[in-house]
Design an enzyme around this catalytic site. Structure first.
Site, PDB file in Angstrom:
ATOM      1  N   SER A  45       0.857  -1.182   0.000  1.00  0.00           N
ATOM      2  CA  SER A  45       0.000   0.000   0.000  1.00  0.00           C
ATOM      3  C   SER A  45       0.895   1.235   0.000  1.00  0.00           C
ATOM      4  CB  SER A  45      -0.949  -0.023   1.199  1.00  0.00           C
ATOM      5  OG  SER A  45      -1.783   1.113   1.236  1.00  0.00           O
ATOM      6  N   TYR A  54      -4.988   8.722  -5.789  1.00  0.00           N
ATOM      7  CA  TYR A  54      -4.082   7.681  -5.295  1.00  0.00           C
ATOM      8  C   TYR A  54      -4.500   7.134  -3.930  1.00  0.00           C
ATOM      9  CZ  TYR A  54       0.474   5.653  -3.924  1.00  0.00           C
ATOM     10  OH  TYR A  54       1.484   4.824  -3.515  1.00  0.00           O
ATOM     11  N   LYS A  86      -5.204   3.079  -2.361  1.00  0.00           N
ATOM     12  CA  LYS A  86      -4.357   2.442  -1.364  1.00  0.00           C
ATOM     13  C   LYS A  86      -5.112   2.161  -0.067  1.00  0.00           C
ATOM     14  CE  LYS A  86      -0.504   2.165  -3.722  1.00  0.00           C
ATOM     15  NZ  LYS A  86       0.115   0.866  -4.017  1.00  0.00           N
TER      16      LYS A  86
END
Length: 271
Positions: free
Chosen positions: A143, A157, A161
């Site tokens: 991650s 983004y 994650k």
């Protein structure tokens, strides 16, 4: 825990994935690297072949886009056919395109989730039956620190994650009785080609927020990951800051948000 006999690494042609591959090949592990660019894969394969420790070690490469379910499944199946069931699956493939929310094309949000989240999910689904059959294995999902706290400029983004955290936490309890471990890694900023690409579009506010954190080497992160898997850790957090953030996220969030807001205000006043 003994070194894996066979490890499949997505995003294995550069960055953290390649650094993990270098450490594993030195321990006698056979590797299957999955990445998009054949030229980069060939360069990585040549580096790793030179470091082989055992005569029967192999370095197998497959060019594939893990965001495409059929390609991801085919790549993993080819790796299994070549080198047998994987002892480890390490999902490092990822992309990041920072920017202001409304300035990032919607297609970037879709592509980021496709690579970072679904690319991991597809590869796990492809590898898991072989792991279940042998009743052992280790899944390592890479991650990010941005998967622990949402940051200005990372609206595409960070959610991808964060999603990996939910997947890993949900899988952990389901797979443990089957002899399969799950780890999730939260690297800080790491000196990789991806970070270089991020810096091209990173807003000034984001630059200021991230400037105070230490940038790690890919090999340094790889070392922590291998040590974490060795002690069967679920959350692997390179560096003091990531460790504290993982443990005390909810407690620290109000203070962190206040600090981020102050940085944002200063940058905006200068513009």
């Amino acid at each position: 825990m003994n070194p894996p006999k066979h490890a499949i690494i997505t995003g294995g042609s550069s960055g953290i994935g390649l650094a993990i591959a270098h450490r594993l090949v030195a321990q006698g592990t056979s590797l299957s690297l999955i990445a998009r660019t054949p030229e980069k894969l060939e360069a990585a394969r040549a580096q790793l072949e030179a470091k082989r420790r055992l005569p029967d070690q192999q370095v197998f490469t497959v060019a594939a886009d893990v965001a495409d379910r059929a390609q991801a499944d085919q790549a993993v199946q080819r790796a299994i056919a070549q080198l047998g069931p994987p002892d480890w699956l390490v999902t490092c493939a990822g992309i990041a395109r920072p920017g202001e929310f409304l300035e990032i094309p919607v297609e970037i949000f879709e592509r980021t989730m496709a690579v970072n989240y679904f690319g991991t999910l597809y590869c796990i689904r492809a590898a898991l039956p072989a792991m279940e059959q042998q009743r052992h294995g280790q899944i390592v999902c890479v991650s990010s620190g941005a998967g622990l706290i949402g940051l200005y400029g990372y609206t595409a983004y960070s959610p991808s994650k964060f999603a990996l955290r939910g997947l890993a936490e949900s899988l952990r309890g389901e797979l443990k009785p089957k002899g399969i471990g799950v780890s999730i890694v939260y690297p800080p900023d790491t000196d990789t080609p991806q970070l270089a690409e991020e810096n091209k579009t990173k807003p000034l506010v984001t630059q200021k927020i991230t400037a105070t954190a230490k940038t790690w080497s890919a090999d340094g992160v790889a070392e922590v990951i291998l040590a974490g898997v060795q002690r069967r850790a679920f959350a692997i957090t390179p560096g003091f800051e990531m460790g504290v953030l993982n443990r005390l996220h909810s407690v620290l969030l109000p203070m962190l948000n206040q600090s981020f807001d102050q940085i944002t205000a200063k940058v905006r006043n200068l513009q």
